[in-house]
Design a protein around this motif. Structure first.
Motif, mmCIF file in Angstrom:
data_model
loop_
_atom_site.group_PDB
_atom_site.id
_atom_site.type_symbol
_atom_site.label_atom_id
_atom_site.label_comp_id
_atom_site.label_asym_id
_atom_site.label_seq_id
_atom_site.Cartn_x
_atom_site.Cartn_y
_atom_site.Cartn_z
ATOM 1 N N UNK A 358 0.814 -1.218 0.000
ATOM 2 C CA UNK A 358 0.000 0.000 0.000
ATOM 3 C C UNK A 358 0.850 1.271 0.000
ATOM 4 N N UNK A 359 2.172 1.111 0.077
ATOM 5 C CA UNK A 359 3.054 2.264 0.088
ATOM 6 C C UNK A 359 3.138 2.966 1.427
ATOM 7 N N UNK A 360 2.742 2.275 2.508
ATOM 8 C CA UNK A 360 2.788 2.878 3.842
ATOM 9 C C UNK A 360 4.182 2.852 4.442
ATOM 10 N N UNK A 361 5.019 1.916 3.980
ATOM 11 C CA UNK A 361 6.356 1.759 4.529
ATOM 12 C C UNK A 361 7.248 1.148 3.463
ATOM 13 N N UNK A 362 8.522 1.468 3.516
ATOM 14 C CA UNK A 362 9.487 0.931 2.552
ATOM 15 C C UNK A 362 10.381 -0.073 3.268
ATOM 16 N N UNK A 363 10.039 -1.356 3.143
ATOM 17 C CA UNK A 363 10.794 -2.430 3.773
ATOM 18 C C UNK A 363 11.015 -3.552 2.772
ATOM 19 N N UNK A 364 12.169 -4.202 2.876
ATOM 20 C CA UNK A 364 12.418 -5.371 2.051
ATOM 21 C C UNK A 364 12.333 -5.062 0.567
ATOM 22 N N UNK A 365 11.833 -6.024 -0.193
ATOM 23 C CA UNK A 365 11.714 -5.911 -1.650
ATOM 24 C C UNK A 365 10.239 -5.781 -2.005
ATOM 25 N N UNK A 366 9.810 -4.549 -2.329
ATOM 26 C CA UNK A 366 8.391 -4.334 -2.617
ATOM 27 C C UNK A 366 7.950 -5.017 -3.903
ATOM 28 N N UNK A 367 8.925 -5.404 -4.740
ATOM 29 C CA UNK A 367 8.576 -6.126 -5.956
ATOM 30 C C UNK A 367 7.938 -7.477 -5.673
ATOM 31 N N UNK A 368 8.200 -8.022 -4.508
ATOM 32 C CA UNK A 368 7.653 -9.339 -4.149
ATOM 33 C C UNK A 368 6.165 -9.298 -3.806
ATOM 34 N N UNK A 369 5.603 -8.081 -3.630
ATOM 35 C CA UNK A 369 4.172 -7.991 -3.306
ATOM 36 C C UNK A 369 3.398 -7.214 -4.363
ATOM 37 N N UNK A 370 4.012 -6.964 -5.515
ATOM 38 C CA UNK A 370 3.307 -6.244 -6.583
ATOM 39 C C UNK A 370 2.139 -7.048 -7.140
ATOM 40 N N UNK A 371 2.209 -8.370 -6.997
ATOM 41 C CA UNK A 371 1.162 -9.221 -7.554
ATOM 42 C C UNK A 371 -0.105 -9.240 -6.711
ATOM 43 N N UNK A 372 -0.051 -8.695 -5.502
ATOM 44 C CA UNK A 372 -1.224 -8.739 -4.626
ATOM 45 C C UNK A 372 -2.353 -7.908 -5.222
ATOM 46 N N UNK A 373 -3.567 -8.453 -5.300
ATOM 47 C CA UNK A 373 -4.708 -7.690 -5.824
ATOM 48 C C UNK A 373 -4.972 -6.441 -4.986
ATOM 49 N N UNK A 374 -5.263 -5.334 -5.658
ATOM 50 C CA UNK A 374 -5.529 -4.098 -4.932
ATOM 51 C C UNK A 374 -6.727 -4.255 -4.003
ATOM 52 N N UNK A 375 -7.688 -5.066 -4.427
ATOM 53 C CA UNK A 375 -8.868 -5.282 -3.585
ATOM 54 C C UNK A 375 -8.494 -5.964 -2.273
ATOM 55 N N UNK A 376 -7.528 -6.901 -2.309
ATOM 56 C CA UNK A 376 -7.086 -7.583 -1.101
ATOM 57 C C UNK A 376 -6.394 -6.599 -0.160
ATOM 58 N N UNK A 377 -5.534 -5.753 -0.724
ATOM 59 C CA UNK A 377 -4.834 -4.760 0.083
ATOM 60 C C UNK A 377 -5.824 -3.804 0.734
ATOM 61 N N UNK A 378 -6.790 -3.314 -0.046
ATOM 62 C CA UNK A 378 -7.783 -2.372 0.488
ATOM 63 C C UNK A 378 -8.644 -3.020 1.570
ATOM 64 N N UNK A 379 -9.055 -4.259 1.338
ATOM 65 C CA UNK A 379 -9.885 -4.961 2.321
ATOM 66 C C UNK A 379 -9.122 -5.176 3.626
ATOM 67 N N UNK A 380 -7.828 -5.528 3.511
ATOM 68 C CA UNK A 380 -7.015 -5.747 4.704
ATOM 69 C C UNK A 380 -6.845 -4.458 5.494
ATOM 70 N N UNK A 381 -6.576 -3.351 4.786
ATOM 71 C CA UNK A 381 -6.420 -2.067 5.459
ATOM 72 C C UNK A 381 -7.731 -1.625 6.115
ATOM 73 N N UNK A 382 -8.853 -1.882 5.436
ATOM 74 C CA UNK A 382 -10.156 -1.514 6.005
ATOM 75 C C UNK A 382 -10.440 -2.322 7.261
#
Length: 523
Positions: A358-382
């Motif tokens: 979600x771009x909240x923090x810069x840790x590790x290799x963000x390329x490894x989570x680019x495949x995550x569906x935006x809907x999953x990220x939004x639902x988790x944050x909600x």
């Protein structure tokens, strides 16, 4: 003032160097399975980062979850004996009657119930059966039990029988460790007895842990006095704290709250401390955590003693995110986060991965989570937002919006907009607020006692004096003591102008801590 603060959490071991009112250096290292090697690693990293600024360190303050974890995980607990001075009352409910079966079996108590105890107003309820205590001590000695807890009815008000029973036990069995309930708990026999016996089964671990911390500090070339943090936001000289390991329960989030107050210069606010496994929500009142006034369960055991008022949520940096069916927590990878999270090369989806995606923090290799569906990220944050809003609403004591301080290594998970919150503060070094809170801690003394035969001013003065004595015994400089809280409650149905007084003082650590340590060891 130049101090090192260390906080050993379930996921990370944080260390900071604080000089006067400034954080000079801070590091965050993974907590290791053996704990102590992680402490050494964090210290070495801190010393290297601070360079020449490390000279002249006055003290080291250490916070640890070691003792509460031992209770929760049923490990490193020793067998104990329980002596209750209360017969003929309370015989229908023996000590540890409400303990979880697995914990009771681990501790395998030897139980003795003898005549003794006082009434609420200090009158003798039943004369102490000294011979029964002496017989119990012989059986405890012959069984090879190394720790005993002694409790009596209303002993926080009149400790005479507990003290006499301890003398008898020591005459028979000088080597045994003794925990007296009036030194820990409050009025309420079963809950006070419970915390006494928890302390008794941890005292050996307390000594071992203190010795291990001393060795770890020596390995890093540090030989200054050190203290263990307590759950009221203060510290106690390590030699003294080793006798009362239960006082470290919940000291981690308490340290974070004190650190949050220090970093933001706010004395009254709400704090959410997001660690690797849980988020702890609490309230700052006059710069210290609000204290719980009800029964607190620890490892399934009901206790009633000094504890911060906290609400723990199953949300942290290592919290597992389930895709099908969707869910957030409460399980966590804990200290294995650097190996198991996706951004670090692992295969487990965690809240940290969601934060990176979600771009909240810069840790590790963000390329490894680019495949995550935006809907999953939004639902988790909600879902995380909902959890936090519900928790904050439960802990609020006012209808108006509050100020919220975000703390802990997972503070990036706290959104800027939360219902019921006027503003969310993210400040520098908030990720190591727990270690900062440890570094700045003072020494406290607290008394909660009923006085009779005195007028109000005399009772308040006596309570304050007793609290000051406890603070000095714990390593405080008597010249710096300050009263931070005092309250009195007249008890109308008792004779002699009886009133219950609770007083608490805090002070800076004493310069001559070696003398204090020697006095404690000798007495």
């Amino acid at each position: 003032m130049k101090r090192i603060g260390i906080d050993v959490g379930g996921t990370n071991t944080d260390a900071v160097l604080v000089e006067d009112s400034k954080v000079v250096a801070a590091v965050k290292a993974p907590t290791t399975q053996d704990v102590m090697s992680g402490v050494v690693d964090s210290l070495q990293q801190l010393l290297q980062k601070a360079g020449s600024r490390v000279s002249g360190i006055e003290a080291v303050m250490i916070g640890t979850t070691h003792f509460v974890n031992a209770v929760v995980q049923r490990r490193e607990l020793i067998r104990v004996a329980a002596i209750r001075l209360s017969l003929p009352a309370s015989q229908s409910l023996e000590p540890m009657i409400d303990w979880p079966q697995d914990l009771r079996e681990t501790v395998d108590p030897m139980i003795f119930m003898v005549e003794g105890g006082h009434e609420y107003d200090g009158r003798v309820f039943m004369p102490l059966d000294e011979q029964a205590v002496r017989d119990a001590a012989r059986k405890i000695r012959d069984a090879g039990i190394r720790s005993v807890g002694i409790s009596a009815t209303f002993s926080p008000l009149t400790a005479e029988h507990e003290l006499r029973a301890a003398e008898i036990v020591r005459e028979v069995y000088p080597e045994v460790a003794i925990t007296l309930s009036h030194t820990l708990g409050r009025i309420g026999l079963l809950e006070r007895e419970n915390v006494t016996l928890l302390n008794a089964c941890l005292v050996e671990l307390g000594r071992k842990t203190t010795d291990a911390f001393k060795s770890a500090l020596g390995s890093a070339g540090i030989r200054t006095p050190f203290y263990l943090t307590q759950n009221d936001g203060t510290v106690m000289l390590a030699e003294v704290a080793a006798q009362f390991p239960v006082y470290s329960f919940a000291s981690g989030p308490t340290n974070s709250m004190r650190g949050a107050a220090f970093l933001t210069h706010l004395d009254d606010a709400m704090v959410v401390d997001v660690g690797g496994t849980t988020s702890d929500i609490g309230c700052l009142v006059h710069g210290f955590p609000r204290e719980a006034n009800n029964v607190v369960e620890i490892g399934g055991v009901r206790t009633l003693f000094r504890m911060p008022d906290l609400l723990s949520l199953g949300l942290g940096g290592g919290t597992l995110i389930n895709e099908k069916p969707f869910g957030v927590g409460p399980r966590s990878v804990g200290f294995r986060l650097p190996q198991e999270a996706m951004v670090f090369g692992g295969t487990t989806l965690t809240s940290t991965d969601i934060g990176v995606a979600a771009g909240l923090v810069d840790l590790g290799d963000k390329g490894r989570v680019r495949h995550l569906p935006r809907s999953l990220v939004d639902d988790a944050l909600a879902r995380m937002r909902d959890m936090l809003e519900e928790g904050i609403d439960r802990m609020k004591t006012q209808a108006d919006d509050v100020t919220l301080i975000a703390a802990g290594g997972g503070a990036f998970l706290i959104p800027e907009k939360i219902a019921g919150v006027g503003r969310v503060l993210h400040v520098e070094h908030s990720s190591v607020a727990n270690a900062v809170g440890a570094a700045i801690a003072q020494v406290s003394g607290e008394i909660d006692q009923v006085f009779s035969g005195l007028n109000r001013d005399e009772a308040l003065s006596q309570a304050r004096k007793l609290a000051e004595q406890k603070a000095v015994h714990g390593g405080a400089d008597g010249r710096t003591l300050k009263l931070v809280e005092i309250e009195d409650l007249p008890i109308a149905y008792l004779p002699g102008n009886a009133m219950r007084v609770r007083a608490r003082v805090v002070g800076d650590i004493a310069d001559n801590v070696t003398g204090v340590a020697e006095a404690v060891a000798g007495g």
